[in-house]
Write an enzyme that holds these catalytic residues in place. Structure first.
Site, PDB file in Angstrom:
ATOM      1  CE  LYS A 202      -4.378  -1.974   1.131  1.00  0.00           C
ATOM      2  NZ  LYS A 202      -3.953  -3.265   0.670  1.00  0.00           N
TER       3      LYS A 202
HETATM    4  C1  LIG Z   1      -4.404  -4.494   0.037  1.00  0.00           C
HETATM    5  C2  LIG Z   1      -3.613  -5.800  -0.041  1.00  0.00           C
HETATM    6  C3  LIG Z   1      -3.561  -6.736  -1.067  1.00  0.00           C
HETATM    7  C4  LIG Z   1      -4.851  -6.563  -2.126  1.00  0.00           C
HETATM    8  O1  LIG Z   1      -4.630  -5.640  -2.987  1.00  0.00           O
HETATM    9  P1  LIG Z   1      -5.910  -5.121  -3.973  1.00  0.00           P
HETATM   10  O2  LIG Z   1      -5.416  -3.829  -4.719  1.00  0.00           O
HETATM   11  O3  LIG Z   1      -7.036  -4.649  -2.822  1.00  0.00           O
HETATM   12  O4  LIG Z   1      -6.432  -6.178  -4.713  1.00  0.00           O
HETATM   13  C5  LIG Z   1      -2.724  -7.890  -1.308  1.00  0.00           C
HETATM   14  N1  LIG Z   1      -1.989  -7.946  -0.201  1.00  0.00           N
HETATM   15  C6  LIG Z   1      -1.537  -7.175   0.692  1.00  0.00           C
HETATM   16  C7  LIG Z   1      -0.611  -7.344   1.558  1.00  0.00           C
HETATM   17  C8  LIG Z   1      -2.283  -5.839   0.898  1.00  0.00           C
HETATM   18  O5  LIG Z   1      -2.285  -5.054   1.727  1.00  0.00           O
END
Ligand SMILES: *Cc1c(COP(=O)(O)O)cnc(C)c1O
Length: 494
Positions: free
Chosen positions: A113
């Site tokens: 993120k």
């Molecule tokens: C948010 C997240 C995801 C999923 O990503 P999306 O863009 O919502 O599909 C996968 N792995 C981790 C560690 C995340 O924090």
């Protein structure tokens, strides 16, 4: 470059700054670019000799045409720095045969993120200036752990913005709680609430829809805003690392210009994988997108049958960031595959019945690109162990779901195309489950698990997770969820 809503037939257009400030369209749709900018092979060649911040500024300037290249480059250099992302923003590691791990977790909160939440606040801050906004944006976030911390790190000390994060007092891990309670920055506030995540989220939604509160905020020189993952400002920066991975494969001599790659993404809200798809629409040679889910396999079923059905049991898994039954960003794929009219109808059905079925031709278009697989808890744990023991690679629980799905795809199809797997969190972020998958046990002290994992793997604990217990705790407040709004006002008046 202008933007429009995925549900709007009148095709009302907005600038990038406007949509980054606004987030969601008034009709409930998501903003999408009116056309896809191209990326030629000459441009890809040129990107190969650039740094990550330069690659990012080049790609972003194609979408954010009301931002100058210099503005974008300056922001990208600030956030994708050696200090923020030691060793590089998105390193690509060969883990076995034709499988590569694109590590997106070297940033300030050790999860992917950061790739978007580091740059997005700066894009918002500039958007406020560009749209003549003189109020301060007050970002409200309800979090079950990871998003809150990533948002705090991204928004801290950014001009014209304040951020307030609410988390359920017993609903986050000790590590997550410590990460948030020790947050630095002069414009941040963190507050635990009695109740669960839904109480926190509902509380924030109630505040967002409270007209009186908005009026009072306005008089105080503020307006509410969100850090939601459906904001275009979070999606656009995610396109960059797929292009960057292609460049790194070229530079390493693993592929030749024009060769195709496959991409496998551990998916929750469908944002990350959709960003990868955009890179293909721009011209990046990608063959297939493997959409990897955990036991909450609503997307696997959708890609297989064309029916999206959220009416099912919700599973709490060891890859919690993918425990999602409504993948909001899928709406953007529907828009590009079926157009605004059908997208609006599907979303209406999802809202009223909790499910919809796309037309056969829409499913056929989507299936040309996307293949869905899932890994249950047992497969996920076995994959962590296998990669650690047999390939000397330590993966987190989310990445392991993707590695398992990539293998399922490869053994089913025999496809030898190089496979880039998005690695979305540091193994240390989910140390207890990673350790348990490898050794069968885990200590009761969550911080101890990080140390043991470091010892047995000979790797270093990710820098944001080191010495957590020694940092100064700044936020200790726990409130009733009914008192969230007064807490917000108290923060603003401070
Ligand atoms: C948010 C997240 C995801 C999923 O990503 P999306 O863009 O919502 O599909 C996968 N792995 C981790 C560690 C995340 O924090």
């Amino acid at each position: 470059m202008k933007y429009q809503s995925t549900r709007d037939l009148s095709e009302k257009k907005f600038s990038a700054a406007q949509i980054i400030k606004q987030g969601l369209a008034d009709d409930g749709g998501l903003f999408v670019p009116e056309s896809i900018p191209t990326l030629t092979q000459d441009e890809i060649s040129a990107l190969c000799s650039m740094s990550y911040p330069e690659r990012a500024a080049t790609i972003l300037s194609k979408y954010l045409s009301d931002y100058t290249y210099d503005e974008l480059l300056s922001d990208c250099k600030t956030v994708y720095s050696e200090e923020g992302f030691p060793g590089g923003a998105a390193p690509l590691k060969n883990v076995k045969d034709n499988v590569y791990s694109l590590e997106l977790w070297h940033g300030p909160t050790a999860a992917f993120k950061d790739m978007a939440l580091q740059i997005m606040p700066r894009l918002l801050s500039r958007a406020l200036t560009k749209t003549g906004e003189d109020r301060t944006a007050l970002i409200l976030v309800a979090t079950s752990g990871d998003t809150g911390k990533a948002a705090l790190e991204g928004y801290k000390d950014v001009d014209k913005i304040k951020i307030m994060v609410f988390y359920p007092v017993d609903g986050v891990s000790r590590v997550q709680k410590l990460q948030m309670a020790t947050q630095t920055g002069s414009n941040v506030n963190v507050c635990a609430i009695k109740g669960n995540f839904d109480d926190a989220q509902t509380g924030v939604k109630v505040i967002f829809s409270d007209k009186d509160a908005a009026e009072k905020m306005n008089n105080a020189g503020y307006f509410f805003s969100s850090a939601n993952s459906i904001n275009w400002g979070r999606l656009a920066p995610q396109i960059v690392y797929y292009v960057s991975a292609y460049c790194d494969l070229l530079t390493a001599g693993k592929i030749k210009m024009g060769d195709k790659i496959n991409v496998c993404v551990p998916t929750g809200n469908f944002g990350n994988i959709f960003a990868a798809y955009l890179s293909k629409l721009m011209g990046l040679p990608i063959n297939k997108f493997i959409c990897a889910s955990n036991q909450n396999n609503v997307l696997t079923d959708f890609l297989c049958t064309g029916t999206y059905n959220r009416n099912r049991d919700f599973h709490c898994t060891m890859s919690p960031s993918m425990d999602i039954l409504i993948s909001s960003n899928l709406e953007r794929l529907l828009y590009f595959s079926a157009g605004a009219e059908k997208t609006a109808a599907y979303m209406k059905q999802l809202n009223t019945e909790g499910k919809y079925t796309v037309d056969a031709d829409v499913l056929a278009t989507i299936s040309e690109n996307f293949k869905g697989y899932y890994a249950d808890e047992e497969k996920t744990a076995a994959t962590i162990k296998d990669y650690f023991k047999n390939h000397a690679y330590l993966s987190d629980t989310h990445t392991a779901v993707a590695l398992s799905c990539a293998e399922q795809y490869i053994s089913e199809t025999g496809d030898k195309t190089p496979m880039v797997v998005a690695s979305t969190a540091s193994p240390y972020k989910f140390a207890a489950d990673v350790l348990k998958s490898i050794t069968g046990t885990t200590p009761t002290d969550a911080l101890k698990a990080l140390e043991i994992l470091s010892e047995i793997s000979g790797t270093e604990i990710s820098y944001p997770l080191r010495n957590l217990a020694e940092r100064r705790v700044r936020f200790t407040n726990t409130i009733e969820h009914e008192d969230m709004l007064s807490e917000v006002f108290a923060f603003v008046e401070k």
